[in-house]
Enzyme design. Sequence first.
Site, PDB file in Angstrom:
ATOM      1  N   LYS A  54       0.834  -1.203   0.000  1.00  0.00           N
ATOM      2  CA  LYS A  54       0.000   0.000   0.000  1.00  0.00           C
ATOM      3  C   LYS A  54       0.872   1.258   0.000  1.00  0.00           C
ATOM      4  O   LYS A  54       0.549   2.252  -0.656  1.00  0.00           O
ATOM      5  CB  LYS A  54      -0.922   0.007   1.222  1.00  0.00           C
ATOM      6  N   GLU A  95       1.104   6.766  -6.664  1.00  0.00           N
ATOM      7  CA  GLU A  95       0.007   7.759  -6.773  1.00  0.00           C
ATOM      8  C   GLU A  95       0.556   9.187  -6.693  1.00  0.00           C
ATOM      9  O   GLU A  95       0.201  10.036  -7.503  1.00  0.00           O
ATOM     10  CB  GLU A  95      -0.969   7.476  -5.627  1.00  0.00           C
TER      11      GLU A  95
END
Lengths: 316, 316, 316, 316
Positions: free
Chosen positions: C190, C197
């Site tokens: 993550k 991102e």
Amino acid sequence: MRLGMIGLGRMGANLVRRLAKAGIGAVVWDRDPAAVAALAAEGAEAATDVADLVKRLAPPRAVWVMLPAGDATEGALAELATLLSPGDVAIDGGNGMWKDAERRGAMLRGKGVDFLDIGTSGGVWGLARGYCLMIGGPAEAVARLDPIFRALAPGEIAASPTPGRDAGADPRPPQGYVHCGPNGAGHFTKMVHNAIEYGMMQAMAEGLELLHAHDAQLPVPDITEAWRRGSVVASWLLDLTAQALAHDGELSGFTGRVGDSGEGRWAVQAAIESAVPAPVLSAALYARFRSRQDGPFADRALSAMRNAFGGHLEPK
Amino acid sequence: MRLGMIGLGRMGANLVRRLAKAGIGAVVWDRDPAAVAALAAEGAEAATDVADLVKRLAPPRAVWVMLPAGDATEGALAELATLLSPGDVAIDGGNGMWKDAERRGAMLRGKGVDFLDIGTSGGVWGLARGYCLMIGGPAEAVARLDPIFRALAPGEIAASPTPGRDAGADPRPPQGYVHCGPNGAGHFTKMVHNAIEYGMMQAMAEGLELLHAHDAQLPVPDITEAWRRGSVVASWLLDLTAQALAHDGELSGFTGRVGDSGEGRWAVQAAIESAVPAPVLSAALYARFRSRQDGPFADRALSAMRNAFGGHLEPK
Amino acid sequence: MRLGMIGLGRMGANLVRRLAKAGIGAVVWDRDPAAVAALAAEGAEAATDVADLVKRLAPPRAVWVMLPAGDATEGALAELATLLSPGDVAIDGGNGMWKDAERRGAMLRGKGVDFLDIGTSGGVWGLARGYCLMIGGPAEAVARLDPIFRALAPGEIAASPTPGRDAGADPRPPQGYVHCGPNGAGHFTKMVHNAIEYGMMQAMAEGLELLHAHDAQLPVPDITEAWRRGSVVASWLLDLTAQALAHDGELSGFTGRVGDSGEGRWAVQAAIESAVPAPVLSAALYARFRSRQDGPFADRALSAMRNAFGGHLEPK
Amino acid sequence: MRLGMIGLGRMGANLVRRLAKAGIGAVVWDRDPAAVAALAAEGAEAATDVADLVKRLAPPRAVWVMLPAGDATEGALAELATLLSPGDVAIDGGNGMWKDAERRGAMLRGKGVDFLDIGTSGGVWGLARGYCLMIGGPAEAVARLDPIFRALAPGEIAASPTPGRDAGADPRPPQGYVHCGPNGAGHFTKMVHNAIEYGMMQAMAEGLELLHAHDAQLPVPDITEAWRRGSVVASWLLDLTAQALAHDGELSGFTGRVGDSGEGRWAVQAAIESAVPAPVLSAALYARFRSRQDGPFADRALSAMRNAFGGHLEPK
């Protein structure tokens, strides 16, 4: 005043030698007996182990540990914690992590022993040129060891006076040593010093590659030699670069795999912890990482993507 | 409506094929007769040279040049300038420099010919998926060729509607094509598109290398597959990456030498001209440059400096 | 199968709601009674405290903690460690540090309790779109909770199948969830996801600024809308960007101070620990740091140097 | 030997003054009569315009243009091209673009006039410290003007000799001036010099901000003072930094808006043209761009994206 020195690698041995030139004696120990014997032959007092070294010094003692950061330094300081007496000073002059210095300072303080974390810059040139010392720890201990620091530092003559520096300001920095603050501050400052060093080196390296890649064959060794005088990039790193290029303008003795030590890494981590943008310090670090890779996964992934969307083949 | 197509490489040929599927015919030419014959066998009308191609089209004509940026495109447009009539439209659909498009537009305008610079995105997938078109040039010419652009573009169905987009807004962008402004604006926009593409690819590549380097052996192909659904990084580039990793999780068919085309470079130059910070777009470009080097001068210079001040040897 | 949910902020509450849509019930608790009441009104079972929540679940239990990383999560897991029984599963679905997940897994394993660290991507859209789950922990626990993960994930329909993906490969990633490895692997994955991102966002942001700064006034909202179809940069982030620009092409509701969470920072630190060059991930992070500064010391230092060597005054 | 000097700003005037100290006279002109009068009062010969300046010099002449890069320099050289005679030398000592120097060299060569492009480093300190000169152009012209260069340069004494530099090597670089190659080479070298300068400054600035942001209040002025002696970062830029910090440790007289001139930009463009990775040189340039922005579109776009996918509000 005498100093105990644990660790007689190039740095430790030369610190002892520079002190000797100033008339400050040393009791020395290293796990390599030959290193001890060499220094002893030059006049230092040899110890047979750390306990013996401590015993040979009269309190209040000062013991300088000059070992690789990590386990070696940790072990030596732990041993010293059991051997030193209140009022003594233990020094870590290596390239330790500043948070370790904070922790070690607290640990030794618990035994009444003062701890100094000292960033020591000077490398192979320090013996002749003097060492720039960045010191963290209690002000009293720093003051008490002042003769040692003054002997190790380059001295005021190493640079011209700074116009505008207050006559009443701390007289030590113009000698080349500085009390940076409490424990950790010395190694933190050295960490930043090394990160700046990485950045300056990378700036220089990129510029040199630009010169080297230019169509007109530029005389890169001569250019660096000229820049040493009157230019804005005049610096000790440039002096050394000009020297290396005078020896071999193509630097063909080097493969270009560039090492890095902890400090460049810790500095970027400290920047992140403080939310300080550090693009140049990071880029300099990454250039070194990249220099040691061949066809890394990231680049293969780029090629795979280009092939997937555009049918592009890899260039030769 | 028919289109003249000069240049029948993968892009040019597939543009013709996609138009044919929409019932729009083409007169085609390429310096390679086999490429012309192949398209002719699929129903396109073959021309013997550029002059013949122009002759076979009824005015007002539209001629699309789909050739490598640089001399090939320059030559074709110069030839068209002598052959086309006022009211015709010449198109450069290749990856040209946007300042060239400004210049070419002015040159053709001087002959009464409209010029469109069109950035054409879609790569090897465009035939099936449709092409995203970024168009620069006079609004009337763009409007007149609308059926062609609509046929080439992916169409509204290719993505869900954008909530909040004004019902009265330009209906073309939701089809996948956009009139960006006067000549140059199409190629400028395509240049920025490609620079963003470089940046996104490099972000992905760095992340994948991090996953790949992790101690716990992470199932990188499965991770990219899962990210395709519900994650913030879901993207067409990720789809392609997952596809490449499904084929070979180590990407061992690639050496990691990554090519770059003009647009990534021009974008950084445009950023500099506009004083816009572009650290990611630049870093992505430099990663590609670096991927094609072995032991560059910059890295040898770093090693030389480290050796000079610290006696450091290069790591193995 | 029922799930205990601790923490009913937007993420926790929506996870419960998405499970409910799939017929999976939940026992819920939050320190804010109103949040509990709201979920209870929608059919969840309310607990009065963590102990009560555990009591209301039949073993083997599954309890999901969805709290801010740090003290809140640490406290909840510590409490669960005293309440859960061997065979139960505790989950940290928040944005925790992956090394904490390793530690917490070992701690809970010592009590016979399985621990899963789950990176949960989906944000405010997850309820409708499904959550991408990156799971670390023992395979058996992951398998046992499969119905929960399948209900939360977007499902295969959320993207087209990946050509070339082996029919015998793990069937879970195409649903949008993935077992990444032992404890820590979920949060590590993550973390990398979020760093990618950041990088993709920054690539997009730099490109948009380039478009925005161009002399010819480019229709930036229309351009992003067109890019959503057929271009290489098509992505969920682009969808959202087009949406924001459709609302206000100047984005004048934002000041440009950009927050960052732990994961972008940890990713750069992980890169440094692994000696992986991460120029884009770092640049994206630094852009955010810089966005929150006004006249930082670094910039004042640059001005001071320029003034000192060149007499340059600061530009207006 | 006498020199004609066109442009009596700080640089031009001080070049004349430094030559005068070495007994080399000058004929001077500036569009500002007061500047001419000031130099004339110090012993220079005043000219009434460029034609008059040329007339007052005996062939073979040497005329140095020291004007802002761009139109001013272009105009002066164009005028000189009509006034000088074969065998004369025209010099551009400003911060011109190296490709302009190539072009101007060819233009003047067509008239039988030699052209030298000279990068002149030294800033406000050059009069006292000497100027580092990077010279491009024909070897014969460089040789003929050697007395001028030698008078302007800092001289050998300005730095210690470089160990290992060949006794038979070019004697000019150790004086502080260097013949870099044909026209363009001088300004190219100056451009690289300035780019390195940017990189070194940014490395220093980031490090200083790290020190400044540290929890323990570090004595930044003292640290920079100490680093001037014995450290690896010892440099002229550090001398100046220490000086600025001695004056005001907070540098509160500066807002942190940092200017940049053409050379930092051209260097990055040259790197891109040569496919040389230049992450540090670029990052240094971008930091300056960013320093002059408030809430740029890129940052607003990031905030908009964060808000769109995560509901994040901008931090205060």
